[in-house]
Design a protein around this motif. Sequence first.
Motif, PDB file in Angstrom:
ATOM      1  N   LYS A 139       0.834  -1.198   0.000  1.00 40.47           N
ATOM      2  CA  LYS A 139       0.000   0.000   0.000  1.00 40.47           C
ATOM      3  C   LYS A 139       0.877   1.259   0.000  1.00 40.47           C
ATOM      4  CE  LYS A 139      -3.926   1.266   2.812  1.00 40.47           C
ATOM      5  NZ  LYS A 139      -4.669   0.821   4.010  1.00 40.47           N
ATOM      6  N   GLN A 140       1.921   1.243   0.831  1.00 40.84           N
ATOM      7  CA  GLN A 140       2.834   2.389   0.913  1.00 40.84           C
ATOM      8  C   GLN A 140       3.530   2.614  -0.427  1.00 40.84           C
ATOM      9  OE1 GLN A 140       1.550   3.588   3.956  1.00 40.84           O
ATOM     10  NE2 GLN A 140       3.568   4.544   3.881  1.00 40.84           N
ATOM     11  N   THR A 141       3.977   1.488  -1.050  1.00 40.14           N
ATOM     12  CA  THR A 141       4.677   1.595  -2.333  1.00 40.14           C
ATOM     13  C   THR A 141       3.743   2.216  -3.378  1.00 40.14           C
ATOM     14  OG1 THR A 141       5.761  -0.460  -1.713  1.00 40.14           O
ATOM     15  CG2 THR A 141       6.118   0.276  -3.960  1.00 40.14           C
ATOM     16  N   MET A 142       2.482   1.762  -3.392  1.00 38.69           N
ATOM     17  CA  MET A 142       1.516   2.275  -4.360  1.00 38.69           C
ATOM     18  C   MET A 142       1.245   3.761  -4.133  1.00 38.69           C
ATOM     19  SD  MET A 142      -0.940  -1.030  -4.706  1.00 38.69           S
ATOM     20  CE  MET A 142      -2.453  -0.162  -5.027  1.00 38.69           C
ATOM     21  N   LYS A 143       1.137   4.143  -2.865  1.00 41.88           N
ATOM     22  CA  LYS A 143       0.919   5.550  -2.508  1.00 41.88           C
ATOM     23  C   LYS A 143       2.051   6.417  -3.004  1.00 41.88           C
ATOM     24  CE  LYS A 143      -1.758   5.899   1.765  1.00 41.88           C
ATOM     25  NZ  LYS A 143      -1.565   5.961   3.207  1.00 41.88           N
ATOM     26  N   GLU A 144       3.292   5.923  -2.740  1.00 43.07           N
ATOM     27  CA  GLU A 144       4.472   6.690  -3.145  1.00 43.07           C
ATOM     28  C   GLU A 144       4.538   6.815  -4.670  1.00 43.07           C
ATOM     29  OE1 GLU A 144       7.884   4.907  -1.155  1.00 43.07           O
ATOM     30  OE2 GLU A 144       6.884   5.353   0.748  1.00 43.07           O
ATOM     31  N   ALA A 145       4.184   5.727  -5.367  1.00 42.72           N
ATOM     32  CA  ALA A 145       4.210   5.736  -6.828  1.00 42.72           C
ATOM     33  C   ALA A 145       3.182   6.715  -7.363  1.00 42.72           C
ATOM     34  CB  ALA A 145       3.937   4.336  -7.369  1.00 42.72           C
TER      35      ALA A 145
END
Length: 333
Positions: free
Chosen positions: A326-332
């Motif tokens: 979820k964090q990776t997707m948010k950052e992307a």
Amino acid sequence: MYTQAMDTTAAGEAPKARRSAEEMQLQERFDARIDAGDFIEAKDWMPEHYRKTLVRQISQHAHSEIVGMLPEGNWISRAPTLKRKAILLAKVQDEGGHGLYLYAAAETLGTSRDQLFDALHTGRAKYSSIFNYPTLSWADMGTIGWLVDGAAIMNQVPICRCSYAPYARAMIRICREESFHQRQGFEALLTMMTKGTAAQKAMVQDAVNRWWWPSIMMFGPPDDESPNSAQSMRWGIKRVSNDELRQRFIDATVDQAKLLGVTLPDPDLKWNEARQSHDFGVIDWSEFKRVIAGDGPCNRERLAARVKAWNDGAWVRDAATAHANKQTMKEAA
Ligand SMILES: [Fe+2]
Ligand SMILES: [Fe+2]
């Protein structure tokens, strides 16, 4: 805690028969660095056999640390005082930490933690045989600290100079903590032996009788039956032989036993003036082999406890992975 018998499972993979000129040059440079006493870092070139030997040894060591939490964890809720409970909690927690440093060191060699755990849970990986013995009384807590952590220190101090730097670095911190483990164990026994009742003193002697022989087996088989040792010494992974470490441990422990007022259960144990060392009785290696092979008093129980802990923790790993994704997707985004 505890490297022992880390070279008993003999992985002796033969070096590749044919090598490119470049590989031979890399090998020569590696050998020269080992001969010069240099440390090898994770990013450096190393022979496959060296890498595999290290993965086997470091992962067995890591497994020993976390399986080693089980016999003592058994006594946390039954410690006789708040002080002893706090000490034992801290010690067992340290062992968990040792396991984590060592898994991290093994991972630098290109093997994932999942692979390492899988080898433990499916019974392919070994861990120190000492943790397959039961802890029957409170005196076992002191005796494990004194003898088992004491043997671990004797074994592990030379690994602080292991040629593989990430392992050597992990061992420096681990050895400092092991020293506290050994002292707290000795102090717990000394309290029972000097201030305890006759029954408590007898409990200490009984614990020492049960743990003495398995402790001296922790150094692994005799040198002439330890086929991987010579190569490990050549590579600077192992610095002192099994028999030499065992002798040092016995010589150091005899005086401590006198101070405690306990008898070590070996009628052949005596000072040899000519050798300036103690002679000792014949070790029952058939017991050692049986326990290593999976047939000790608690092997099944220990492995089942680790597998259960792994399965019970599945939801935590799933949640952490979902959160990370979820964090990776948010950052992307
Ligand atoms: Fe320890
Ligand atoms: Fe430890």
